[in-house]
Design an enzyme around this catalytic site. Structure first.
Site, PDB file in Angstrom:
ATOM      1  N   GLN A 149       0.828  -1.210   0.000  1.00  0.00           N
ATOM      2  CA  GLN A 149       0.000   0.000   0.000  1.00  0.00           C
ATOM      3  C   GLN A 149       0.863   1.262   0.000  1.00  0.00           C
ATOM      4  O   GLN A 149       0.615   2.193  -0.774  1.00  0.00           O
ATOM      5  CB  GLN A 149      -0.928   0.014   1.223  1.00  0.00           C
ATOM      6  CG  GLN A 149      -1.668   1.306   1.453  1.00  0.00           C
ATOM      7  CD  GLN A 149      -2.563   1.706   0.276  1.00  0.00           C
ATOM      8  OE1 GLN A 149      -3.056   0.840  -0.458  1.00  0.00           O
ATOM      9  NE2 GLN A 149      -2.736   3.003   0.074  1.00  0.00           N
ATOM     10  N   GLU A 150       1.877   1.288   0.846  1.00  0.00           N
ATOM     11  CA  GLU A 150       2.674   2.504   1.023  1.00  0.00           C
ATOM     12  C   GLU A 150       3.576   2.793  -0.176  1.00  0.00           C
ATOM     13  O   GLU A 150       3.756   3.961  -0.547  1.00  0.00           O
ATOM     14  CB  GLU A 150       3.531   2.389   2.287  1.00  0.00           C
ATOM     15  CG  GLU A 150       2.765   2.184   3.581  1.00  0.00           C
ATOM     16  CD  GLU A 150       2.036   3.420   4.059  1.00  0.00           C
ATOM     17  OE1 GLU A 150       2.436   4.527   3.652  1.00  0.00           O
ATOM     18  OE2 GLU A 150       1.068   3.268   4.808  1.00  0.00           O
ATOM     19  N   THR A 151       4.172   1.760  -0.768  1.00  0.00           N
ATOM     20  CA  THR A 151       5.165   1.986  -1.833  1.00  0.00           C
ATOM     21  C   THR A 151       4.913   1.091  -3.044  1.00  0.00           C
ATOM     22  O   THR A 151       5.825   0.823  -3.828  1.00  0.00           O
ATOM     23  CB  THR A 151       6.588   1.708  -1.306  1.00  0.00           C
ATOM     24  OG1 THR A 151       6.666   0.340  -0.854  1.00  0.00           O
ATOM     25  CG2 THR A 151       6.937   2.624  -0.163  1.00  0.00           C
TER      26      THR A 151
END
Length: 533
Positions: A149-151
């Site tokens: 999700q983040e990267t």
């Protein structure tokens, strides 16, 4: 300025702390406005306030290995730490490659193992019967769900032009090393830099540096870079504040995510302790729908934006849950009946009212501002655990002492305190020396110019010899009588005609104004020998 020779006669207070520990608080011999407290007293109070075993669990989870050991880690080495060997066993290089087809080259399996090796608690050994390998695998899979999700790439599987391998979105983690739109040399995310506050005293921003998102967890803002730097470099915040690019271009790009995974942001627990069930939710958390499962890790990371009924269909939490479910199914991670993957049914931690809750633990110290009439100036001389970020952590050795001494000047109007290994013992024969900056109540006794006075009512700053709130209860020093003998000191004693002195057991009376070098030895031009009394 107080004279050094009265210091042992000054104010001595033995106070009982709220934790039941007696503290000796004395005026500071080096600071007329300050106080000193014995280090062992401070340590006993801190120990009493952090007696819950969870504080030890948290501290152990944040224990780190030296960087010299970490940087020697490589896949397959016999010298690798035991937790790294476990990670290699449950998540091989082949599994890493399977999940990182799109990953930036700055992320590598070697750097992943080094990030794990820095923190022995990650994939560590449980000696109480819990399955260490299963917890290790679940921890890694959870981390990758959040990485995705983040990267992640977030490219649909059927988008053949951008995703020719047809990768699942949960296979698209670690695409970005730096926040999209930002490059090294860009200055940004510097909100608060240069302000005159405790954050900048503790974590001063580096010149011409940008603190935009970097690494697997997209670490952002100077206070997070400074705190992470202290963990990575033996308490030195300046390393990453002055060189934030290391969070992108070294094994720190993955270590920052492991650090976040292990760090409680009280009242939020550490993600590790949700996964391994060391954490037990408080009744307030249970009532707010917060319990075991992946959903609580979302609440820990971004609950204010992604949790609660209003966010049930929002893109970010929907993605995270989809990635977690895909990964956990692929890696056959068992999900227990009491676990929830979602957090839409949870109150976000930022909206959870924990005031007055007795079963919630906090990890930050702030000054205890309650009034104590039996302590100097009414101050507590203690710090309490609070549920907001401060300059001082209960999980960092030495931070309680820094809080009591107001090391980063975060407590306005706090007394000046110095911690010492030993206190000077008061001289009972001299009583308590009056201090212009101290408060006294009726009945308090002090010494001023060798006379003992008793307070008749509350007073502060009133000189005892001027009366008012003070009553003399002993005589002062006897004034010299002209007929008294003066001890002769060659080169020092000055006399006038008629003065009587004693020297080597003989007595003399001065005449013809002897000087300081005219030592009385016998009757002569300067002296008449007289009968000693």
């Amino acid at each position: 300025m107080r004279k050094a020779n009265y210091l042992i006669a000054t104010l001595f207070i033995s106070a009982i702390s709220p934790s039941g520990i007696a503290m000796n608080i004395q005026p500071d011999p080096l600071n007329p406005n300050g106080y000193v407290i014995k280090r062992t007293d401070i340590q006993e109070v801190e120990d009493a306030k952090t007696a819950n075993p969870m504080y030890q669990v948290w501290s152990q989870a944040l224990r780190t290995a030296p960087n010299t050991i970490v940087e020697a880690i490589s896949p397959g080495l016999d010298t690798n730490p035991s937790n790294v060997k476990r990670a290699e066993r449950v998540f091989t290089k082949q599994e890493w490659d399977f999940l990182t087809h799109m990953a930036a080259p700055e992320y590598s399996y070697t750097r992943f193992l080094r990030a794990i090796g820095k923190f022995p608690a990650f994939c560590g050994q449980y000696s109480d019967g819990r399955d260490s390998d299963a917890i290790c695998k679940r921890s890694i899979v959870t981390a990758f769900a959040h990485f995705a999700q983040e990267t992640g790439g977030h490219i649909a599987k059927d988008n053949i032009s951008d995703n020719p391998l047809g990768l699942e979105e949960w296979q698209q983690a670690l695409v970005h090393v730096r926040e999209m739109g930002w490059s090294e040399g860009d200055i940004g995310y510097i909100t608060g830099c240069g302000e005159n506050n405790w954050q900048n005293k503790k974590w001063p921003c580096g010149a011409e540096q940008g603190y935009f998102g970097r690494g697997a967890k997209q670490l952002s803002y100077h206070f997070n870079y400074g705190a992470f730097s202290e963990v990575m470099f033996d308490g030195d915040a300046a390393v990453l504040l002055n060189n934030p690019s290391l969070v992108a271009d070294s094994w720190l790009n993955l270590a920052s995510a492991i650090w976040f995974f292990l760090t409680p942001q009280a009242p939020k627990p550490a993600m590790l302790h949700v996964i391994d069930r060391t954490w037990q939710p408080s009744q307030r958390e249970v009532d707010a729908g917060i319990g075991y499962g992946f959903g609580t890790t979302i609440n820990i990371i971004n609950g204010g934006i992604e949790c609660g009924a209003q966010n049930k269909d929002k893109g970010q939490p929907v993605n995270r849950i989809k990635y977690w479910q895909g990964l956990s199914d692929y890696y056959q991670v068992t999900r227990e009946l009491d676990e929830k993957d979602t957090c839409w049914q949870q109150t976000p931690y930022g909206s959870l009212n924990l005031d007055g809750a007795k079963d919630v633990l906090y990890t930050n110290w702030d000054g205890n501002w309650k009034y104590y009439p039996d302590r100097p100036e009414g101050y507590s001389f203690e710090c309490d655990l609070v549920g907001f970020q401060t300059a001082y952590s209960a999980l960092v050795e030495g931070d309680y002492e820094k809080c009591v001494t107001n090391f980063y000047q975060s407590h306005a109007q706090w007394p000046e305190v110095r911690i010492v290994d030993q206190l000077e013992q008061p001289d009972p024969s001299k009583g308590k020396e009056w201090n212009v900056n101290k408060e006294y109540v009726a009945g308090d006794e002090v010494t001023y110019k060798e006379t003992v006075y008793k307070a008749k009512w509350w007073t502060k700053g009133d000189r005892p010899d001027l009366g008012g709130p003070w009553q003399a209860i002993s005589d002062g020093p006897t004034q010299p009588n002209p007929d008294d003998l003066i001890p002769w000191q060659e080169g020092v004693t000055q006399v006038s005609n008629g003065d009587k002195v004693i020297h080597n057991g003989k007595c003399f009376m001065a005449k013809n104004a002897p000087g300081v070098w005219d030592t009385p030895l016998r009757s002569n031009w300067f002296w008449d020998e007289i009968q000693c009394p």
